[in-house]
Design a protein around this motif. Structure first.
Motif, short mmCIF file in Angstrom:
data_model
loop_
_atom_site.label_atom_id
_atom_site.label_comp_id
_atom_site.label_asym_id
_atom_site.label_seq_id
_atom_site.Cartn_x
_atom_site.Cartn_y
_atom_site.Cartn_z
N TYR A 735 0.87 -1.31 -0.04
CA TYR A 735 0.10 0.13 -0.05
C TYR A 735 0.96 1.45 -0.14
O TYR A 735 2.18 1.05 0.03
CB TYR A 735 -0.93 -0.16 1.24
CG TYR A 735 -0.26 -0.05 2.22
CD1 TYR A 735 0.07 1.05 3.20
CD2 TYR A 735 0.00 -1.24 3.15
CE1 TYR A 735 0.46 0.91 4.46
CE2 TYR A 735 0.73 -1.41 4.33
CZ TYR A 735 0.94 -0.21 4.88
OH TYR A 735 1.51 -0.20 6.28
N GLU A 736 0.31 2.42 -0.33
CA GLU A 736 0.93 3.52 -0.39
C GLU A 736 1.55 4.05 1.02
O GLU A 736 0.81 4.09 1.95
CB GLU A 736 0.11 4.69 -0.91
CG GLU A 736 -0.11 4.57 -2.48
CD GLU A 736 1.04 4.63 -3.31
OE1 GLU A 736 2.03 5.32 -3.06
OE2 GLU A 736 1.00 3.81 -4.27
N ASN A 737 2.94 4.53 0.86
CA ASN A 737 3.40 5.20 2.28
C ASN A 737 2.89 6.60 2.16
O ASN A 737 2.93 7.47 1.52
CB ASN A 737 4.87 5.12 1.94
CG ASN A 737 5.60 5.38 3.41
OD1 ASN A 737 4.85 5.10 4.12
ND2 ASN A 737 6.80 5.59 3.36
N THR A 738 2.23 6.80 3.33
CA THR A 738 1.70 8.24 3.55
C THR A 738 2.34 8.72 4.81
O THR A 738 2.89 8.06 5.62
CB THR A 738 0.18 8.20 3.79
OG1 THR A 738 -0.32 7.55 4.78
CG2 THR A 738 -0.42 7.73 2.33
N TYR A 739 2.01 10.10 5.08
CA TYR A 739 2.41 10.84 6.41
C TYR A 739 1.17 11.75 6.81
O TYR A 739 0.78 12.43 6.10
CB TYR A 739 3.50 11.66 6.31
CG TYR A 739 4.27 12.44 7.56
CD1 TYR A 739 5.10 11.86 8.24
CD2 TYR A 739 3.61 13.96 7.50
CE1 TYR A 739 5.32 12.60 9.49
CE2 TYR A 739 4.06 14.56 8.71
CZ TYR A 739 4.98 13.95 9.76
OH TYR A 739 5.46 14.62 10.77
N ARG A 740 0.77 11.41 8.07
CA ARG A 740 -0.28 12.15 8.63
C ARG A 740 0.18 13.67 9.18
O ARG A 740 0.80 13.44 10.08
CB ARG A 740 -1.17 11.26 9.60
CG ARG A 740 -2.31 12.12 10.23
CD ARG A 740 -3.12 11.00 10.81
NE ARG A 740 -3.71 9.72 10.27
CZ ARG A 740 -4.91 9.90 9.52
NH1 ARG A 740 -5.65 11.12 9.58
NH2 ARG A 740 -5.19 8.80 8.77
N MET A 741 -0.43 14.72 8.78
CA MET A 741 0.17 15.86 8.99
C MET A 741 -1.02 15.95 10.21
O MET A 741 -0.26 16.82 11.18
CB MET A 741 -0.34 16.87 8.12
CG MET A 741 0.52 16.61 6.71
SD MET A 741 2.22 17.25 6.85
CE MET A 741 1.98 19.19 6.92
N ASP A 742 -2.13 15.76 10.28
CA ASP A 742 -3.16 16.08 11.22
C ASP A 742 -4.25 15.18 11.35
O ASP A 742 -4.09 14.10 10.64
CB ASP A 742 -3.47 17.61 11.36
CG ASP A 742 -4.18 18.25 10.21
OD1 ASP A 742 -4.84 17.12 9.46
OD2 ASP A 742 -3.92 19.18 9.79
N MET A 743 -5.24 15.40 11.94
CA MET A 743 -6.44 14.51 12.03
C MET A 743 -7.06 14.45 10.71
O MET A 743 -7.71 13.14 10.54
CB MET A 743 -7.33 14.80 13.05
CG MET A 743 -6.69 14.53 14.61
SD MET A 743 -6.47 13.02 14.85
CE MET A 743 -8.00 12.25 14.97
N THR A 744 -6.91 15.13 9.95
CA THR A 744 -7.68 15.34 8.66
C THR A 744 -6.64 15.33 7.27
O THR A 744 -7.29 15.19 6.32
CB THR A 744 -8.56 16.51 8.62
OG1 THR A 744 -7.60 17.81 8.58
CG2 THR A 744 -9.74 16.53 9.60
N THR A 745 -5.43 15.33 7.56
CA THR A 745 -4.57 15.60 6.25
C THR A 745 -3.37 14.55 6.24
O THR A 745 -2.73 14.35 7.28
CB THR A 745 -4.03 16.98 6.24
OG1 THR A 745 -4.76 18.08 6.51
CG2 THR A 745 -3.25 17.32 4.99
N GLU A 746 -3.52 13.93 5.17
CA GLU A 746 -2.52 12.76 4.87
C GLU A 746 -1.93 13.00 3.64
O GLU A 746 -2.55 13.15 2.60
CB GLU A 746 -3.21 11.52 5.07
CG GLU A 746 -2.52 10.27 5.39
CD GLU A 746 -3.33 9.08 5.53
OE1 GLU A 746 -2.53 7.94 6.33
OE2 GLU A 746 -4.22 8.92 5.23
#
Length: 814
Positions: A735-746
């Motif tokens: 699956y894609e590698n993501t970084y969560r900035m906050d509760m709503t932004t990935e």
């Protein structure tokens, strides 16, 4: 603390090596569960049989088992019932407190006075919460079982008590039921009549009586109720009291005065409360279990007696959720098994301990638990050499290593001595130093950043690890990060093993770094002068800036090998002046953190304004809540560079480090640091244990810190260049590698490329300074720095005093 140690030389094997004691050592045997049973909890035992609850065929059941796991009976609970608590009475019969859930009423989604329809309230976006009018109240029944699982009697809880959250109960010798909620005690007779209630609410109706008026004021709550070895009933109260501006936690056993229907004598728990308190037996009022041992406790004398030494037995006591001691000495324990998804059962054995289960549910639960049987090992022929290790705090990594070593080694056994036992961390170092002075020196010392490590090295307390490595054919120094070995060496000798580490550094946009990979104070000042409209650090105070400086670059001001200090230099004076430009403290207003103006402070250059910068200038987008050019980072994974460059800074970064005199402000924070003492009684055994942390098994297991073995490091680097995945059966799903900035932004960040890997590897191989947090030294510096911050001294005067005081302190402790 100033001390001296004579006759400290290199480690050599002593003529006589102490043997480990076989007292309180246990072997384990798993007891099988009936097929298909899961979510097991231990309910109790009559001394011959085991009562458990578990899921079977989708319903909760009560099982009676033999101690060999043989199924004697199974009793399915009626639909809508579950067991809230359990206890055994003085004759060994099992009792349960069973909640009976009413069937749900249909919900038409209409808004009522008691509830609301969120679909309607928020324009059809959301979900429906059942109106309170449709939620019925649970009933509670006390149920008595025989050993065949048949119900002997069932007592409905009185109506005045039924709606209370009963979480624990026990049976008295008089046949009464003693049940507790968070704030009240209920005494119920065998016919189900509420005899009286003891409550914090004060004198009331329906048989209520008040808690003792002598109880100290504070916040309190009840966590359990126990039948003691003499038949008395004791309620365990957790009490938080205010002592000046400091809250203190106390744990009080309150005896119930059955004649006067109130609390009687109270006993403050003398034992360390970082434990699980469990049902006692005819010899002990209650049992304590922690990661190190199972102990019996006498309430009135405050005496602890070790029953089982978990660590020396090769057992992780932290996984023992509950236990019962059988009359023949066996101990039945519910263990959590974090690495399994099955249920199983077991017990333990020790001579001349009898059991009279007292009350409270012995919760296991979850699919990752099992029950084990441990039998005391008294085989004198199984003698092992003793290896001692001293710790201030036994963390999970070290504890697990001790457990596995003691379980598998045929020659050695580790004994752990904690100098902060009972939670006394403040005096731990003094206790250790007193032992060193008296010659009571362990084989291994688990160091932490606050210890007088350089002082110990100067006094010859540590052996040279390289001597052990050179004699061990299985360890090749060239296979490891030489810069990490060098960082923990002095005079060409390696004095400690650091198996894993994180890097403490400062990140800056590459475009702002001007080609620098490190900087001194003058370069940092120039950087701030060139960016007058920008915030340098976010959420930083004078003291926090100084703390970072001492953590990241203390080696700039103290030569670890010679003890020479250089605080009265232009560089350190510059550091004080820079720190003084930050605010004195952070304030909170409307949920937003901002800087208060500081008396004598430099003001806005390092503060955050509502517009983003002191002069109202635009701030480039960064991590939400971070309006600054620099970001302090603690890095233990290769993928961090991708997170910073693709999400946090949104452009290439440089790990420039904290400004320091030598221009290298990235530091090493050790996961663990182990030293073998020069006077070790069993140096060979000590090395046999310590070298495990350099093995492939341990090095390859590190996930959130960097290993010191090059092969393990390269594996981490390659993993960061691959998409994350999970296994679905035998299929690998990426699956894609993501970084969560906050509760709503990935944000999708992808995976590392060759340039990312090279940048991280260069950083890893560049660090050379370990973080040392000598609390006394830090307090000296901060005390004089505060005098400057408050305008009582100039920066030069403060620096001169710091130089004198720290030089004296370092000299006295070398």
């Amino acid at each position: 603390m100033v001390f001296s140690l004579s006759a400290c030389g290199s480690a050599k094997k002593q003529e006589s090596i102490p043997l480990a004691s076989n007292e309180n050592i246990y072997t384990e045997e798993e007891i099988p569960l009936p097929e298909g049973v899961s979510n097991v909890s231990l309910l109790g035992s009559d001394g011959e049989n085991i009562f458990i609850s578990g899921s079977s065929g989708g319903a909760e059941s009560v099982f009676t088992l033999g101690t060999d796991g043989s199924l004697i009976s199974e009793k399915k609970l009626p639909e809508g019932r579950y067991i809230r608590a359990s206890a055994t009475d003085t004759e060994g019969y099992l009792w349960t407190a069973e909640a009976v859930s009413p069937p749900p009423e249909p919900d038409d989604g209409a808004q009522t006075d008691q509830g609301m329809n969120f679909n309607e309230e928020f324009g059809g976006q959301g979900f429906v919460i059942d109106s309170l009018s449709s939620v019925g109240q649970e009933e509670l029944h006390f149920v008595k079982y025989d050993k065949n699982g048949e119900v002997i009697s069932e007592i409905p809880v009185p109506e005045t008590t039924a709606n209370e959250n009963i979480n624990s109960f026990t049976l008295g010798t008089n046949g009464n039921i003693y049940a507790v909620s968070e704030n009240s005690v209920y005494v119920i007779d065998a016919a189900g009549k509420l005899l009286y209630k003891i409550s914090e609410e004060g004198e009331g109706t329906d048989g209520d009586t008040a808690f003792n008026t002598g109880a100290a004021a504070g916040i309190s709550g009840i966590s359990g109720i126990y039948r003691l070895k003499n038949g008395e009933i004791a309620v365990l109260e957790n009490r938080m009291e205010m002592d000046g501006d400091v809250f203190t936690n106390k744990n009080i056993f309150n005896l119930i005065d059955t004649e006067n229907q109130k609390y009687g004598d109270s006993y403050e728990l003398a034992a360390d409360f970082n434990t699980s308190i469990q049902v006692g037996n005819s010899e002990y009022d209650v049992l304590f279990s922690d990661s190190s041992s199972l102990k019996g406790y006498d309430l009135k004398t405050g005496t602890e007696t070790v029953i089982t030494d978990w660590l020396q037995s090769g057992i992780d006591g932290g996984t023992v959720q509950s236990s019962l001691v059988f009359p023949d000495g066996r101990i039945l324990g519910v263990l959590s098994d974090y690495n399994s998804s099955f249920m199983s059962m077991g017990g333990m054995t020790r001579v001349s301990v009898s059991m009279s289960p007292g009350g409270g549910r012995l919760r296991g639960g979850g699919s990752g638990t099992k029950l084990m049987m441990f039998t005391e090992s008294g085989d004198a022929s199984a003698e092992k050499e003793l290896v001692t290790i001293a710790v201030f705090y036994l963390d999970d990594a070290l504890k697990n290593a001790v457990v596995n070593f003691n379980k598998t080694s045929n020659k050695y056994r580790i004994e752990v001595k904690s100098y902060s036992e009972g939670g006394d961390y403040q005096n731990a170092e003094s206790k250790l130093n007193n032992d060193i002075i008296s010659g009571n020196i362990p084989d291994i010392l688990a160091l932490n950043g606050s210890m007088l490590t350089d002082s110990y090295i100067a006094k010859g307390i540590f052996a040279d690890i390289k001597e052990f490595i050179n004699k061990d054919d299985g360890i090749n120094e060239e296979d490891y990060l030489q810069n990490i070995f060098d960082a923990y060496s002095s005079g060409g000798k390696l004095y400690s093993i650091v198996p894993g580490f994180t890097i403490c550094t400062v990140a800056v946009r590459q475009s702002d770094a001007d080609g620098k990979t490190g900087w001194d104070m003058n370069e940092f000042i120039k950087f701030t002068d060139e960016n007058p409209e920008e915030n340098i650090f976010s959420n930083m105070t004078k003291n926090s800036f100084m703390t970072y400086a001492l953590d990241f670059s203390s080696g700039s001001y103290i030569n670890r090998e010679t003890g020479e200090c250089s605080f009265n230099t232009d560089d350190f004076i510059s550091l004080l002046n820079i720190a003084n430009g930050f605010p004195q403290e952070l304030e909170n207003s409307g949920g937003m953190v901002f800087f208060s103006s500081a008396e004598g402070g430099g003001g806005g250059r390092f503060s955050v304004s509502a517009e983003g910068g002191p002069g109202g200038g635009a701030v480039r987008p960064q991590r939400k809540g971070l309006d600054a050019l620099l970001s302090s980072e603690y890095i233990g994974r290769f993928i961090t560079v991708r997170e910073l460059e693709k999400a946090v800074f949104a452009e290439p970064v440089t790990f420039i480090g904290f400004p320091s005199a030598n221009g290298s402000g990235s530091s090493i924070s050790a996961d663990m640091e182990l030293s073998i003492t020069s006077k070790a009684k069993n140096p060979d055994g000590a090395w046999e244990f310590c070298k495990y942390f350099l093995s492939d098994e341990y090095q390859d297991s590190l996930e959130y810190s960097f290993p010191v073995k090059l092969s393990a490091l390269e594996k981490q680097m390659k993993e960061a260049m691959e998409n994350p995945y999970y296994m679905d059966g035998g299929e690998k799903i990426e699956y894609e590698n993501t970084y969560r900035m906050d509760m709503t932004t990935e944000i999708e960040i992808g995976v590392n490329d060759e340039a990312d890997s090279e940048k991280m590897m260069n950083l890893i191989k560049s660090v050379s300074e370990p973080i040392r947090n000598d609390t006394t030294l830090t307090n000296i510096i901060m005390e004089e720095a505060d005098a400057f911050f408050n305008g009582q001294k100039t920066a030069g005067e403060a620096a001169e005093i710091i130089q004198n005081r720290v030089s004296t302190y370092v000299s006295e402790n070398r």
